[in-house]
Design a protein around this motif. Structure first.
Motif, PDB file in Angstrom:
ATOM      1  N   ALA A  11       0.481  29.731 -33.677  1.00  0.00           N
ATOM      2  CA  ALA A  11       1.417  29.030 -32.778  1.00  0.00           C
ATOM      3  C   ALA A  11       0.674  28.610 -31.515  1.00  0.00           C
ATOM      4  CB  ALA A  11       2.566  29.961 -32.392  1.00  0.00           C
ATOM      5  N   ARG A  12       0.969  27.400 -31.043  1.00  0.00           N
ATOM      6  CA  ARG A  12       0.442  27.031 -29.722  1.00  0.00           C
ATOM      7  C   ARG A  12       1.190  27.848 -28.668  1.00  0.00           C
ATOM      8  NH1 ARG A  12       1.475  20.771 -30.667  1.00  0.00           N
ATOM      9  NH2 ARG A  12       3.236  21.818 -31.627  1.00  0.00           N
ATOM     10  N   ALA A  13       0.655  27.878 -27.459  1.00  0.00           N
ATOM     11  CA  ALA A  13       1.302  28.659 -26.411  1.00  0.00           C
ATOM     12  C   ALA A  13       2.505  27.892 -25.878  1.00  0.00           C
ATOM     13  CB  ALA A  13       0.294  28.957 -25.303  1.00  0.00           C
ATOM     14  N   GLN A  14       3.467  27.656 -26.743  1.00  0.00           N
ATOM     15  CA  GLN A  14       4.670  26.904 -26.382  1.00  0.00           C
ATOM     16  C   GLN A  14       5.865  27.593 -27.026  1.00  0.00           C
ATOM     17  OE1 GLN A  14       4.122  23.002 -28.026  1.00  0.00           O
ATOM     18  NE2 GLN A  14       2.271  22.599 -26.834  1.00  0.00           N
ATOM     19  N   ASP A  52       6.965  26.450 -30.664  1.00  0.00           N
ATOM     20  CA  ASP A  52       6.078  26.915 -31.731  1.00  0.00           C
ATOM     21  C   ASP A  52       6.316  28.393 -32.026  1.00  0.00           C
ATOM     22  OD1 ASP A  52       4.790  24.470 -31.662  1.00  0.00           O
ATOM     23  OD2 ASP A  52       2.785  25.361 -31.800  1.00  0.00           O
ATOM     24  N   ILE A  53       6.494  29.144 -30.932  1.00  0.00           N
ATOM     25  CA  ILE A  53       6.630  30.602 -31.100  1.00  0.00           C
ATOM     26  C   ILE A  53       7.939  30.932 -31.811  1.00  0.00           C
ATOM     27  CG2 ILE A  53       6.808  32.801 -29.839  1.00  0.00           C
ATOM     28  CD1 ILE A  53       4.849  31.558 -27.814  1.00  0.00           C
ATOM     29  N   LYS A  54       9.003  30.200 -31.481  1.00  0.00           N
ATOM     30  CA  LYS A  54      10.297  30.432 -32.153  1.00  0.00           C
ATOM     31  C   LYS A  54      10.151  30.209 -33.644  1.00  0.00           C
ATOM     32  CE  LYS A  54      13.698  29.666 -28.565  1.00  0.00           C
ATOM     33  NZ  LYS A  54      14.283  28.646 -27.715  1.00  0.00           N
ATOM     34  N   LYS A  55       9.490  29.101 -34.017  1.00  0.00           N
ATOM     35  CA  LYS A  55       9.302  28.795 -35.456  1.00  0.00           C
ATOM     36  C   LYS A  55       8.485  29.888 -36.129  1.00  0.00           C
ATOM     37  CE  LYS A  55      10.733  24.513 -36.865  1.00  0.00           C
ATOM     38  NZ  LYS A  55      10.422  23.241 -36.314  1.00  0.00           N
ATOM     39  N   ALA A  56       7.402  30.304 -35.445  1.00  0.00           N
ATOM     40  CA  ALA A  56       6.521  31.322 -36.026  1.00  0.00           C
ATOM     41  C   ALA A  56       7.274  32.637 -36.213  1.00  0.00           C
ATOM     42  CB  ALA A  56       5.299  31.527 -35.134  1.00  0.00           C
ATOM     43  N   LEU A  57       8.070  32.999 -35.210  1.00  0.00           N
ATOM     44  CA  LEU A  57       8.827  34.259 -35.282  1.00  0.00           C
ATOM     45  C   LEU A  57       9.789  34.224 -36.462  1.00  0.00           C
ATOM     46  CD1 LEU A  57       9.684  34.817 -31.503  1.00  0.00           C
ATOM     47  CD2 LEU A  57       8.196  36.256 -32.918  1.00  0.00           C
TER      48      LEU A  57
END
Ligand code: KIV
Ligand code: ZN
Length: 522
Positions: free
Chosen positions: A80-83, A86-91
């Protein structure tokens, strides 16, 4: 050797074949193929699997999600990029994993910050901390990467890594993104970071190297010698541009030179060769014959003096045994009279767990092959499975080869007649070409209306003898879609046609999947 506290004698192996490896031109895999590889990586004993970059595409999201459900031992990560987006999708993608993780990255070199991110140093630092802190509220295991670390300012790296550790990152990764580093300076960088980063003795340091100068493995080993206790790598070293650190080379270096490093990995080395072959078959990227560890010639002794030495005492010229990486020596397994039970047992030993339908298909193919080829080896069986089972799981092929007739002579024009079943209907066509493979591909293109261009074609013999199967890999391209196909047959022209048709079927599968996603969402 520098060592950071609590890291001990184990070097963790982080496999990114399914993320960075897939960025290798022409290596794209469908979700089912990725699952097959992920299962094999688990059997190989890797500590971490980077399943994809969930926010980058619907396909990547689905891959990470399914790998997370399937795999039980390793940590499953999404990049994930530091955004926050991205983090929501990765989680979400790793939510069902037994050991979930997230890999957050942001570039730290001046050149990347200025031209790519258009961010100042303090903005980059803040973004990294905000991203890690946000992710940390939802899950425990976070790896942080400072992209282009090898071209970043060392003092700034120390600041960013210290802030990342404070915000909760457990692993700090030092990427040589552009493959620019040289072992002595990369080792020195890692040592400097381990020794000078606040909190740096309580995290795991990791190396992620690219192979642009052919130094990815050497740089990774230099990192380990200077305190890194995780290496990020790919099977067969596939990856962006010249590729990544090759898993098999780094693991066998640490294993063979344990006297020097005094370290261990959790890799089941006997699974190395089957894994490398599987990845090569699925991606269509051949293993070069002189590739260290798993290339065809890796254990072949040609010079008389060497052969003589090896016959007297293997260690004279062999620093590791073929058996230690799972080469069973072309083991003759069966022939025409072997039954379904024996075939099924052998498949299990080779690591394939097929359902009844796939097993029936594979057995039929095996019988067909046994009629043409007297002796069947493990490699033949792996190819049959890859050919029949891994092609389009869960969906029938749109195109099927029914008949092929080719004509070629030293003076005449090569020609081919091909009959295919297309959506259940039989269609035949004829074409001439520069050679018989060309004629054959033109006839197939006439039938299917394909506008794909052939960008790569390779043929190799599986096992020895004149009745050996030929394994053909091809890569075709239309606009921004690239698809690889594989075909195996005792006749190489038929293998070539099968490879092309396999690629066309995969392209159909991909189009169908994209349409479905556009209609119903991932
Ligand atoms: O090469 C690189 O910098 C990467 C990062 C995302 C770790 O692949
Ligand atoms: Zn990379």
């Amino acid at each position: 050797m520098t060592e950071s506290k609590g890291q001990g004698k184990i070097v963790k192996i982080f496999d990114t074949t399914l993320r960075d490896g897939e960025q290798s031109p022409g290596a794209s895999m469908n979700v089912d193929e990725k699952i097959v590889i992920a299962r094999q990586l688990e059997k190989l004993g890797v500590d971490v699997i980077e399943g994809g970059f969930a926010a980058s595409s619907e396909g990547d999201f689905e891959s990470v999600e399914r790998i997370a459900r399937e795999v039980k031992q390793p940590i499953v990560l999404s990049l994930a990029r530091a955004q926050e987006g991205d983090i929501k999708k990765a989680l979400k993608a790793v939510d069902k994993a037994k050991h979930p993780g997230i890999h957050i990255f942001i570039a730290t070199s001046d050149i990347h910050m200025k031209h790519k991110l258009r961010m100042s140093r303090s903005e980059v630092l803040d973004a990294a901390v905000a991203a890690i802190s946000y992710a940390r509220k939802h899950l425990d295991y976070i790896e942080f990467s400072a992209e282009d670390a090898s071209r970043s300012d060392w003092e700034f790296l120390v600041q960013v890594f210290a802030a990342a550790a404070r915000a909760g990152a457990k692993t700090l990764n030092v990427p040589d993104t552009t493959g620019y580093a040289i072992p002595s300076d990369f080792g020195a960088l890692v040592r400097y970071l381990v020794e000078n980063t606040a909190g740096g003795k309580d995290v795991t340091w990791s190396a992620h190297c690219h192979n642009d100068l052919g130094l990815a493995v050497a740089n990774s080993l230099a990192a380990v010698a200077n305190g890194a206790r995780q290496v990020e790598c790919t099977i067969n070293g596939i990856g962006e541009r010249a590729g990544n650190t090759s898993l098999e080379e780094v693991v066998m270096s640490l294993t063979t030179r344990k006297d020097l490093f005094g370290l261990e990995t959790g890799i089941v080395t006997e699974q190395i060769y089957p894994t490398c072959r599987l990845v090569s078959q699925i991606t269509g990227i051949p293993i070069p014959i002189n590739k260290p560890i798993v290339g065809h010639n890796a254990f072949a002794h040609e010079a008389g003096i060497h052969q003589d030495g090896v016959l007297k005492q293997k260690q004279t010229y062999e620093i590791m045994t073929p058996e230690s990486i799972g080469i069973t020596g072309n083991r003759l397994v069966m022939g025409k009279h072997s039954g379904r039970h024996a075939f099924g047992e052998r498949l299990k030993e080779l690591g394939f767990n097929l359902n009844q339908i796939d097993m029936n298909r594979a057995f039929l193919r095996f019988k067909e092959l046994a009629d043409k080829k007297k002796e069947i080896y493990d490699e033949d069986i792996e190819t049959v499975v890859a050919e029949e089972i891994l092609r389009l799981p869960g969906r029938p092929d749109r195109y099927e080869l029914l008949y092929l007739n080719v004509n070629s002579s030293t003076h005449g024009v090569p020609s081919a007649t091909v009959k295919l079943r297309v959506d259940g209907e039989e269609t035949v066509n004829h074409a001439t070409g520069d050679g018989i493979v060309d004629a054959c591909y033109k006839a197939i293109a006439k039938i299917t209306g394909s506008r794909f261009r052939l960008v790569r074609y390779s043929v190799k013999a599986i096992t020895g003898g004149t009745d050996a199967q030929g394994e053909v890999s091809c890569l075709i391209e239309d606009g921004n879609m690239q698809v690889s196909g594989q075909g195996a047959h005792t006749d190489i022209i038929t293998a070539s046609a099968l490879a092309y048709i396999n690629a066309l079927n995969k392209a159909e599968y991909r189009r169908h999947y994209r349409e479905l996603v556009a209609k119903e969402g991932p």
